[in-house]
Scaffold this motif. Sequence first.
Motif, short mmCIF file in Angstrom:
data_model
loop_
_atom_site.label_atom_id
_atom_site.label_comp_id
_atom_site.label_asym_id
_atom_site.label_seq_id
_atom_site.Cartn_x
_atom_site.Cartn_y
_atom_site.Cartn_z
N VAL A 122 0.84 -1.20 0.00
CA VAL A 122 0.00 0.00 0.00
C VAL A 122 0.87 1.25 0.00
CG1 VAL A 122 -1.66 1.33 1.35
CG2 VAL A 122 -1.98 -1.13 1.07
N PHE A 123 1.86 1.29 0.87
CA PHE A 123 2.73 2.47 0.98
C PHE A 123 3.50 2.71 -0.32
CE2 PHE A 123 6.59 4.75 2.04
CZ PHE A 123 6.10 5.80 2.81
N THR A 124 4.04 1.65 -0.89
CA THR A 124 4.83 1.77 -2.12
C THR A 124 3.97 2.23 -3.28
OG1 THR A 124 6.32 0.02 -1.37
CG2 THR A 124 6.35 0.53 -3.71
N MET A 125 2.80 1.64 -3.44
CA MET A 125 1.93 2.05 -4.54
C MET A 125 1.51 3.51 -4.40
SD MET A 125 -0.45 -1.31 -5.17
CE MET A 125 -1.29 -0.61 -6.61
N LYS A 126 1.21 3.91 -3.18
CA LYS A 126 0.73 5.28 -2.97
C LYS A 126 1.85 6.31 -3.07
CE LYS A 126 -2.25 8.46 -1.97
NZ LYS A 126 -3.24 8.85 -2.96
N HIS A 127 2.98 6.04 -2.41
CA HIS A 127 4.00 7.08 -2.28
C HIS A 127 5.19 6.94 -3.23
CE1 HIS A 127 1.92 9.05 0.93
NE2 HIS A 127 1.77 7.89 1.54
N LEU A 128 5.45 5.78 -3.77
CA LEU A 128 6.51 5.65 -4.77
C LEU A 128 5.94 5.70 -6.17
CD1 LEU A 128 8.97 2.95 -3.34
CD2 LEU A 128 9.16 5.43 -3.26
N ASP A 129 4.80 5.05 -6.36
CA ASP A 129 4.20 4.98 -7.70
C ASP A 129 3.16 6.06 -7.93
OD1 ASP A 129 5.77 2.76 -8.12
OD2 ASP A 129 4.19 1.34 -7.62
N ASP A 130 2.81 6.83 -6.90
CA ASP A 130 1.80 7.89 -6.99
C ASP A 130 0.47 7.41 -7.54
OD1 ASP A 130 3.45 9.94 -5.95
OD2 ASP A 130 4.38 10.22 -7.91
N GLU A 131 0.08 6.21 -7.14
CA GLU A 131 -1.21 5.67 -7.58
C GLU A 131 -2.34 6.33 -6.79
OE1 GLU A 131 -1.93 3.70 -9.97
OE2 GLU A 131 0.04 2.92 -10.49
N PRO A 132 -3.46 6.59 -7.43
CA PRO A 132 -4.61 7.11 -6.70
C PRO A 132 -5.13 6.05 -5.72
CG PRO A 132 -5.02 7.10 -9.09
CD PRO A 132 -3.70 6.46 -8.86
N THR A 133 -5.74 6.51 -4.66
CA THR A 133 -6.25 5.62 -3.63
C THR A 133 -7.18 4.55 -4.20
OG1 THR A 133 -6.08 7.40 -2.02
CG2 THR A 133 -7.51 5.57 -1.44
N ASP A 134 -8.07 4.95 -5.10
CA ASP A 134 -9.01 3.99 -5.69
C ASP A 134 -8.28 2.86 -6.42
OD1 ASP A 134 -11.00 5.63 -4.76
OD2 ASP A 134 -11.43 6.55 -6.71
N THR A 135 -7.19 3.19 -7.10
CA THR A 135 -6.42 2.18 -7.82
C THR A 135 -5.75 1.22 -6.85
OG1 THR A 135 -6.03 3.73 -9.62
CG2 THR A 135 -4.55 1.83 -9.49
N VAL A 136 -5.17 1.77 -5.77
CA VAL A 136 -4.51 0.92 -4.76
C VAL A 136 -5.53 -0.04 -4.17
CG1 VAL A 136 -3.27 0.90 -2.56
CG2 VAL A 136 -2.77 2.68 -4.23
N CYS A 137 -6.69 0.48 -3.81
CA CYS A 137 -7.74 -0.37 -3.21
C CYS A 137 -8.20 -1.45 -4.19
CB CYS A 137 -8.93 0.48 -2.77
SG CYS A 137 -8.57 1.57 -1.37
N ALA A 138 -8.41 -1.07 -5.43
CA ALA A 138 -8.88 -2.05 -6.42
C ALA A 138 -7.82 -3.10 -6.71
CB ALA A 138 -9.27 -1.32 -7.71
N ASP A 139 -6.58 -2.67 -6.89
CA ASP A 139 -5.51 -3.61 -7.22
C ASP A 139 -5.21 -4.59 -6.09
OD1 ASP A 139 -5.28 -2.51 -9.72
OD2 ASP A 139 -3.44 -1.39 -9.29
N LEU A 140 -5.27 -4.10 -4.84
CA LEU A 140 -4.96 -4.96 -3.70
C LEU A 140 -6.21 -5.55 -3.05
CD1 LEU A 140 -2.08 -2.87 -2.09
CD2 LEU A 140 -1.90 -4.88 -3.57
N LYS A 141 -7.37 -5.21 -3.60
CA LYS A 141 -8.64 -5.74 -3.12
C LYS A 141 -8.85 -5.46 -1.62
CE LYS A 141 -8.91 -9.38 -6.62
NZ LYS A 141 -8.05 -8.77 -7.56
N ILE A 142 -8.71 -4.19 -1.26
CA ILE A 142 -8.96 -3.76 0.12
C ILE A 142 -9.98 -2.63 0.09
CG2 ILE A 142 -6.70 -4.45 1.03
CD1 ILE A 142 -5.79 -1.53 0.81
N SER A 143 -10.67 -2.45 1.20
CA SER A 143 -11.66 -1.38 1.28
C SER A 143 -10.95 -0.04 1.51
CB SER A 143 -12.63 -1.64 2.43
OG SER A 143 -11.95 -1.52 3.67
N ALA A 144 -11.65 1.04 1.23
CA ALA A 144 -11.07 2.37 1.43
C ALA A 144 -10.75 2.61 2.90
CB ALA A 144 -12.03 3.44 0.91
N SER A 145 -11.61 2.16 3.80
CA SER A 145 -11.34 2.37 5.22
C SER A 145 -10.12 1.55 5.67
CB SER A 145 -12.56 2.04 6.08
OG SER A 145 -12.96 0.71 5.88
N ASN A 146 -10.00 0.33 5.15
CA ASN A 146 -8.83 -0.49 5.46
C ASN A 146 -7.57 0.17 4.91
OD1 ASN A 146 -7.31 -2.62 6.43
ND2 ASN A 146 -8.01 -4.08 4.93
N TYR A 147 -7.67 0.74 3.71
CA TYR A 147 -6.55 1.45 3.10
C TYR A 147 -6.06 2.57 4.02
CZ TYR A 147 -4.22 5.03 0.37
OH TYR A 147 -3.34 5.99 -0.04
#
Length: 192
Positions: A147-172
């Motif tokens: 989660v940290f790498t996708m968000k802060h190294l890859d600059d992925e939007p939150t929705d993409t991180v959640c969808a790719d890792l199959k986690i809820s927004a609150s869990n994210y």
Amino acid sequence: MIIPPTDHQLEPKNWVKAYADYLYMYAITRINDEEQAQDLVQETFLAGLQAMGRFAGKSSERTWLTAILKNKIIDVYRKRSSGLKTQELTNAEGEVTNFFDEADGHWNKQNAPQHFGLDDYDPLQGKEFNHILKKCMEKLPALWLAVFTMKHLDDEPTDTVCADLKISASNYWVIIHRAKLNLRACLQKTWM
């Protein structure tokens, strides 16, 4: 007569020489496993060969190959994080840490942010800091690291991180918050 490549033409015979080092560095900063990073680069080249017919020329070869590698890295994140979603979220050392005072919600004195001493840029100190940060990131649980790498190294939007890792927004948000807290605590302990 050699025909120069057009915008839509790929040159796979040059990929290793032209892109292997770049792709390896991209992978190793996100995976932290040299052998797996090498394997991912090889898999990227193979996938690129298989998908050559779908290359539309809307990006450079390097950008296209990086996108393929990025998807392979996301697959690794998924594999590493499977089965961890129901695990109780603790800090990187496996301890449950309460960073905040339950009464007023403010920082506990022992966990309050401290000054890092990085006000003036020093390349040598920056290199040492990056090494320590990498070591601290390696201590994070696999899902937190993904989660940290996708968000802060890859600059992925939150929705993409959640969808790719199959986690809820609150869990994210819980994971990203706890990952940041643990990285900060590790850096304060190791860097200071």
